[in-house]
Design an enzyme around this catalytic site. Structure first.
Site, PDB file in Angstrom:
ATOM      1  N   ARG A  95      -5.225  25.180 -20.556  1.00  0.00           N
ATOM      2  CA  ARG A  95      -4.530  26.174 -20.523  1.00  0.00           C
ATOM      3  C   ARG A  95      -4.336  26.733 -19.225  1.00  0.00           C
ATOM      4  O   ARG A  95      -3.233  27.742 -19.049  1.00  0.00           O
ATOM      5  CB  ARG A  95      -4.966  26.910 -21.568  1.00  0.00           C
ATOM      6  CG  ARG A  95      -4.706  26.766 -23.090  1.00  0.00           C
ATOM      7  CD  ARG A  95      -4.931  27.846 -23.834  1.00  0.00           C
ATOM      8  NE  ARG A  95      -4.766  27.698 -25.364  1.00  0.00           N
ATOM      9  CZ  ARG A  95      -5.526  27.631 -26.106  1.00  0.00           C
ATOM     10  NH1 ARG A  95      -7.157  27.633 -25.796  1.00  0.00           N
ATOM     11  NH2 ARG A  95      -5.542  27.189 -27.395  1.00  0.00           N
ATOM     12  N   VAL A 116       4.275  27.330 -26.681  1.00  0.00           N
ATOM     13  CA  VAL A 116       3.549  26.174 -26.645  1.00  0.00           C
ATOM     14  C   VAL A 116       2.054  26.378 -26.334  1.00  0.00           C
ATOM     15  O   VAL A 116       1.622  27.554 -25.652  1.00  0.00           O
ATOM     16  CB  VAL A 116       3.660  25.108 -25.893  1.00  0.00           C
ATOM     17  CG1 VAL A 116       5.355  24.632 -26.324  1.00  0.00           C
ATOM     18  CG2 VAL A 116       3.942  25.272 -24.330  1.00  0.00           C
ATOM     19  N   GLU A 117       0.990  25.559 -26.635  1.00  0.00           N
ATOM     20  CA  GLU A 117      -0.236  25.485 -26.300  1.00  0.00           C
ATOM     21  C   GLU A 117      -0.842  26.921 -26.938  1.00  0.00           C
ATOM     22  O   GLU A 117      -1.937  27.444 -26.322  1.00  0.00           O
ATOM     23  CB  GLU A 117      -0.538  25.518 -24.858  1.00  0.00           C
ATOM     24  CG  GLU A 117      -0.516  24.089 -24.387  1.00  0.00           C
ATOM     25  CD  GLU A 117      -0.793  23.883 -22.987  1.00  0.00           C
ATOM     26  OE1 GLU A 117      -1.504  24.718 -22.189  1.00  0.00           O
ATOM     27  OE2 GLU A 117      -0.707  22.905 -22.585  1.00  0.00           O
ATOM     28  N   GLY A 118      -0.573  27.229 -28.105  1.00  0.00           N
ATOM     29  CA  GLY A 118      -1.173  28.678 -28.830  1.00  0.00           C
ATOM     30  C   GLY A 118       0.050  29.419 -28.441  1.00  0.00           C
ATOM     31  O   GLY A 118       0.040  30.058 -27.371  1.00  0.00           O
TER      32      GLY A 118
END
Length: 817
Positions: free
Chosen positions: A376, A498-500
């Site tokens: 992240r 995206v990615e949370g």
């Protein structure tokens, strides 16, 4: 004498609490005071108070006694209110490591831990790759053609990426990979993204969460030896499928399932899994040859053991396996990178295809969280920084080139304010990622800091691109090859989601997970309370009284540092940012006091107070970014020219910290206590103001001139020399600056502003009257010609627009070609 005695006792108590002295030292100190009072035949008040305090402290310092009287009773109560935690929540908590975030939660950050981190930098090989193949790749990219005409990278670009092993930055050299540092990975993605986000996404996905990274950390030797060289050479194009229609942010609730069974593979009956899945939003899925898949495993017949539901598992599936469906595309707004759904119906896979083999069945979520704890911090923040640098470069230049009301639009305060935000946000974003990448390259896996970067930098990207669009006006609204902002602006929601998704990241991960992982005592209390034996009770006792001392210390530190403006704390550095370290010390004390009391009052219910959690996340994020700004300024050698950017970033972050904490106090879970806590945390009310108008003007001026500070700010962006959108604005900017003395002379002499329309007549008249030379007239002509081309927007013939409205190509018939 009594008053003096009491005052001395109070000062000693405050000093001991301020310094977080251990209970035994406090007990000894007060016992000596009490003895002195008795020996001096003082009135009883002082010695009695000191004696009582000594007795209490002695109790705190005597573990067996305090356990019987207090800790064991609290232990029993704590076990009843401890919130339940799912397996996936537990695995997420255990993933990664803590670093400077833990220092911020400590209430007394140890600055040497920050300043001992190495300066950021690339090695010779990484720098050569950035200046060689990456620059060449950027020159091959046509953003308009890729995004609006072809909806894909040209075949020669795909070939170039394979040839130069762009997909292998995280693969070790022994398998043919580039094995670059996290810093190089981010720099490469950012450079490409400043030219074209489709290419950047295509490069970053194989180098982040996916088959390559999972294999590298968890694969068997056979899996590594087979797949990693093929991935490094680009023979395999990987994707990783996690998100399902019914499981987005709550990815752990995915319905996709693999049932343990026996089946036929290459003519033999083997133990494996029959898998069904329905995934979407999967980047590179339409062209992937190797599918990484997350799904839940069930073992109803006990073929693997007693556990009938081992849980989330990750496997590698060649996309030509019977039953695998992919090829259809989604079309993400503003960025036509390969993205689409994948489905599978009764796909049988051998157990050997599970990443890590049989022993890794059920460990998929732990594996994913381990990778995300670092990932992240790299790719999505790099995209945001690329946009910040691009916006700083182009918007500062445009504000100098574009004229209205007979002067550059950057001369207007209404433009200077958003222009300053663009520069300040970009400096702060870059500082935060630099610091975090150094931590990654030093072996840390800072899961909370990675979440802070993902959330904070993608939100900053949203703000600064809005500002850039506002300043450019119609120039950025009309799409076409000359528009260098539209695609990045349209693609903002992708990185946000995206990615949370950012809402989830802010309200549930940054502080929700950070409070447990980074708090010096909370996780220890929770872990101890999950068991009920003598060792657990001893561990709980130690953590409980450590927590009590922590709360007492912060209750004293916060008001004392607030009253003195942080001057009671020591700055680890001298120079123009020493004040910032003391301010961080002060705000950290206020943050830890307020957050700790929220946690203590709400207990397990805090999990559902997401508004409070989000505001505390904002405070923590800005404390981290402010620390990063100070570190960057020191790493850069304290350049005075950068101070406007540094001061804007610090002042804005400190203002945001206080804003967030004040909103927490406005909604404090125990309203009656809020005024008391507010007085402790901010005894002199708020002291951090937003950047002043003069500061905004300084930063804006810095972006509108070719200064060393501006060069440092945009370092890493691709600077085109072609006659495309960014190339023209860079050429026009340089020409306008070069022509400024002559332009000013003509204005003063002829009392007329020069424009792309009148420059020929005015320069001819100025040369004839001796105001400027012929060479200077040439400088003005070049500047105005280029300014006119920059101001122009694209125009399309009606038949040309028909090609832009064609449906996305259907790749399903083409398979994986």
């Amino acid at each position: 004498m009594t008053l003096l005695y009491l005052a001395t006792t109070l000062v000693i108590l405050l000093a001991l609490a301020f310094l977080a002295a251990p209970a035994w030292l406090a007990a000894v100190s007060l016992a000596l005071i009490a003895a002195g009072g008795w020996l001096a035949d003082m009135p009883l008040t002082g010695p009695v108070i000191a004696s009582v305090a000594t007795g209490v402290l002695a109790l705190c310092a005597a573990p067996p006694l305090r356990r019987r009287m207090i800790s064991d009773r609290l232990f029993n109560w704590f076990r009843t209110v401890l919130p339940s935690m799912s397996r996936t929540e537990q695995e997420a908590l255990e993933a990664g490591s803590v670093w400077w975030d833990a220092e911020l939660f400590s209430g007394r950050p140890r600055w040497q831990r920050l300043f001992s981190a190495p300066r950021p930098g690339l090695n010779t090989e990484e720098r050569a790759f950035l200046d060689g193949p990456v620059e060449e790749l950027c020159r091959m990219l046509d953003d308009w053609k890729i995004n609006r005409e072809d909806l894909d990278l040209p075949p020669e670009v795909w070939d170039f990426l394979r040839e130069h092993r762009f997909f292998s930055m995280i693969i070790p050299r022994e398998y043919g990979g580039l094995d670059f540092s996290a810093q190089a990975n981010a720099a490469i993605v950012a450079r490409i993204a400043s030219r074209n986000q489709v290419a950047a996404t295509t490069v970053m996905v194989p180098n982040s969460l996916g088959p390559g990274e999972l294999l590298n950390y968890f694969g068997t030797e056979d899996q590594k030896n087979h797949y990693l060289p093929r991935l490094a050479r680009g023979e395999e194009i990987p994707c990783f499928a996690l998100t399902s229609p019914l499981a987005g942010s709550d990815a752990a609730s995915m319905p996709d399932e693999g049932v343990v069974c026996k089946g036929m593979y290459e003519g033999e009956e083997v133990l494996g899994l029959r898998v069904n899945w329905d995934k979407r939003y999967i980047t590179l899925a339409p062209v992937a040859t190797l599918l990484g898949l997350a799904f839940k495993v069930s073992d109803p017949d006990g073929l693997l053991g007693d556990d009938k539901a081992p849980g989330i598992t990750c496997a590698l599936i060649p996309t030509d396996t019977p039953g695998v469906e992919l090829g259809a595309r989604h079309l993400p707004g503003g960025s036509a990178f390969m993205n689409g759904p994948t489905r599978g119906k009764d796909v049988f896979i051998p157990l050997d295809w599970v990443i890590g083999g049989r022993e890794r069945v059920g460990q998929g979520w732990r594996m994913l969280m381990h990778c995300l704890s670092a990932g992240r911090a790299i790719s999505l923040p790099a995209l945001s920084i690329a946009n910040g640098k691009l916006a700083s470069m182009t918007t500062g230049a445009y504000a100098r080139i574009r004229q209205q009301f007979k002067q550059p639009i950057g001369a207007f305060e209404g433009v200077q304010e958003p222009l300053a935000r663009i520069g300040g946000e970009t400096y702060r974003m870059d500082a935060a990622q630099r610091l975090t990448l150094v931590a990654l390259d030093e072996g840390e896996k800072p899961v909370v800091l990675s979440a802070i970067l993902k959330y904070s930098l993608t939100e900053a990207n949203r703000r600064l691109l809005n500002d850039a669009m506002d300043i450019h006006g119609g120039k950025a609204v009309v799409e076409g090859p000359l528009n260098y902002l539209a695609s990045a602006y349209q693609a903002i929601p992708i990185a946000i989601t995206v990615e949370g998704a950012n809402i989830l990241t802010r309200t549930m991960i940054v502080f929700g997970q950070g409070a447990i992982r980074c708090h010096p005592w909370l996780l220890k209390e929770m872990e101890a309370a999950r068991n009920d034996d003598t060792a657990a009770r001893r561990a709980f006792d130690h953590a409980l009284w450590g927590h009590a001392g922590y709360l007492i210390s912060n209750s004293v530190r916060a008001p004392l540092l607030g009253l003195t403006g942080g001057r009671l704390s020591r700055s680890p550095i001298s120079g123009p940012t020493a004040w910032a370290c003391r301010r961080i010390n002060r705000l950290v004390a206020a943050f830890t006091l307020i957050s700790d009391l929220c946690l203590l009052i709400l207990g397990g219910k805090f999990k559902f107070r997401e508004m409070l959690s989000g505001r505390l996340a904002d405070a923590l994020s800005h404390l981290y970014m402010a620390s990063a700004v100070v570190k960057r300024f020191e790493d850069d050698g304290r350049p005075d020219a950068d101070l406007p950017l540094v001061q804007w970033a610090l002042e804005d972050s400190f203002h945001q910290v206080e804003e967030a904490l004040q909103k927490v106090l406005d909604n404090f879970p125990a309203p009656a206590l809020a005024p008391v806590i507010r007085l402790l945390a901010f005894p002199l009310s708020r002291s951090s103001r937003a950047p002043s108008d003069d500061r905004l003007k300084e930063v804006a001026a810095l972006l509108m001139d070719d200064t060393e500070s501006r060069r440092r700010l945009i370092d890493g962006v691709f600077e085109s020399t072609a006659d495309d959108g960014t190339g023209l604005v860079n050429k026009a900017f340089a020409a306008v600056l070069a022509a400024e003395p002559a332009d000013r002379a003509v204005r003063n002499a002829l009392k007329t502003a020069i424009t792309p329309i009148n420059y020929e007549a005015l320069t001819e008249k100025a040369v004839a009257s001796g105001v400027i030379t012929a060479a200077q007239a040439g400088e003005i002509s070049r500047a105005q010609e280029l300014a006119g081309r920059v101001i122009a927007v694209d125009e399309f013939a009606p038949d040309a627009l028909e090609n832009l409205n064609q449906p996305a190509p259907d790749l399903r018939a083409a398979g994986n070609e």
